[in-house]
Write an enzyme that holds these catalytic residues in place. Structure first.
Site, PDB file in Angstrom:
ATOM      1  N   ASP A 246       0.867  -1.176   0.000  1.00 17.27           N
ATOM      2  CA  ASP A 246       0.000   0.000   0.000  1.00 17.27           C
ATOM      3  C   ASP A 246       0.900   1.220   0.000  1.00 17.27           C
ATOM      4  O   ASP A 246       2.033   1.171   0.470  1.00 17.27           O
ATOM      5  CB  ASP A 246      -0.908   0.011   1.234  1.00 17.27           C
TER       6      ASP A 246
ATOM      7  N   HIS B 267     -21.337  -5.631 -11.382  1.00 15.44           N
ATOM      8  CA  HIS B 267     -21.130  -5.496  -9.936  1.00 15.44           C
ATOM      9  C   HIS B 267     -21.565  -4.116  -9.449  1.00 15.44           C
ATOM     10  O   HIS B 267     -20.865  -3.462  -8.695  1.00 15.44           O
ATOM     11  CB  HIS B 267     -19.655  -5.766  -9.599  1.00 15.44           C
TER      12      HIS B 267
END
Length: 311
Positions: free
Chosen positions: A34, A177
């Site tokens: 990250d 989705h």
């Protein structure tokens, strides 16, 4: 087998990393990346859990060390929904994030299976495909939009309604989705019958379940824990299939034969190279057929936005 979680300091990423540390096969490598400086600390924290899965965390601008040698890359990086936003409002920020991460994957681990969690999935998968295509490394059998959350919600809600064990319920979910593009095939749930009223109530509940969580968290986030569980289920299924296990089937949003749209979610038989076979979703009820036909313009529009973003 190496699995990389990209966006590992976020709500989904941390939940997913915890589950994978506990559930990946012995001898697996788990890499967390990250941009946030806390990421090596998340890995240090998880490394104290006594399972035979080695874990390393990386932070900063460059995900390359986490991606090197990865067999599976799960991307959950980006911003989350807040009340009043829909998944498409996330596009402006998340599109650029998915594009730059996919450019790195194309160079560092072009043969990896990629599972995209970052919303809006209908669009971000198209972005990733175009980036990989430009780099000359696109394999449509290795790129997946992770729609498993729609499946586990469907299984949970059906089990609650019918007083069944959710572990025994299987609900195929097709389409996309977000919102109306999510189509649970309730007519195909084995051993369960629904009234027309139940279908009419359950379908929108499944479609809008993400909003239910966003509102319940009152500005404090979106569905992170259930999404972590869904992504873990999909990631583990990929790992099993890549390792040679037979008969592994999950619904996912992939590039198929283009019958309805370039990308479409339906049941997929997974294998050693990703998609082994796109399975037929069978016969639809009249309600489902109508829902399918009325969502396609939305789905195709979402895909076009992603394709044009990369052009």
């Amino acid at each position: 087998m190496k699995v990389a979680v990209i966006g590992a300091a976020g709500g989904i990423g941390q939940a997913l990393a915890l589950l994978l540390k506990n559930r990946l096969p012995a001898g697996s490598d788990l890499a967390l990346y990250d941009i946030a400086p806390v990421t090596p600390g998340v890995a240090a924290d998880l490394s104290h859990i006594p399972t035979p899965v080695s874990i390393k965390g990386y932070c900063g601008e460059d995900p390359t060390p986490a991606l090197e040698g990865a067999d599976v890359v799960l991307i959950s990086a980006g911003v989350a929904r807040k009340p009043g936003m829909d998944r498409s409002d996330l596009f402006n920020i998340n599109a650029g994030i998915v594009k730059s991460l996919t450019e790195k994957i194309a160079v560092t681990c072009p043969k990896a299976c990629i599972g995209i969690i970052t919303n809006p999935v209908n669009t971000t998968v198209a972005i990733a495909a175009e980036v990989l295509k430009k780099a000359g490394v696109y394999d449509k059998n290795k790129l997946f939009g992770v729609t498993t959350l729609d499946v586990i919600r469907s299984e949970t809600f059906v089990a609650e309604l019918k007083d069944k064990d959710p572990g025994e319920i299987r609900v195929p979910v097709i389409g996309g989705h977000s919102g109306v593009t999510i189509l649970p095939l309730l007519s195909q749930v084995e051993g369960v019958e629904f009234t027309a009223e139940e279908v009419a109530a359950l379908t929108p509940r499944i479609q809008n379940a993400g909003t239910e969580v966003v509102e319940a968290k009152a500005g404090g986030g979106s569905a992170t824990l259930s999404m972590g569980q869904a992504a873990c289920r999909f990631g583990l299924s990929l790992v099993k299939a890549l390792s040679g296990e037979q008969g592994v089937v999950e619904c996912a949003y992939v590039e198929g034969n283009g019958e309805h749209a370039r990308f479409f979610a339906q049941p997929i038989l997974l294998g050693k190279n990703g998609v082994e076979e796109i399975q037929s979703y069978g016969e639809l009820s009249a309600f489902e057929q109508e829902a399918l036909e009325s969502m396609l313009d939305t789905l195709r529009g979402d895909i076009k936005i992603g394709e044009e973003f990369v052009q």
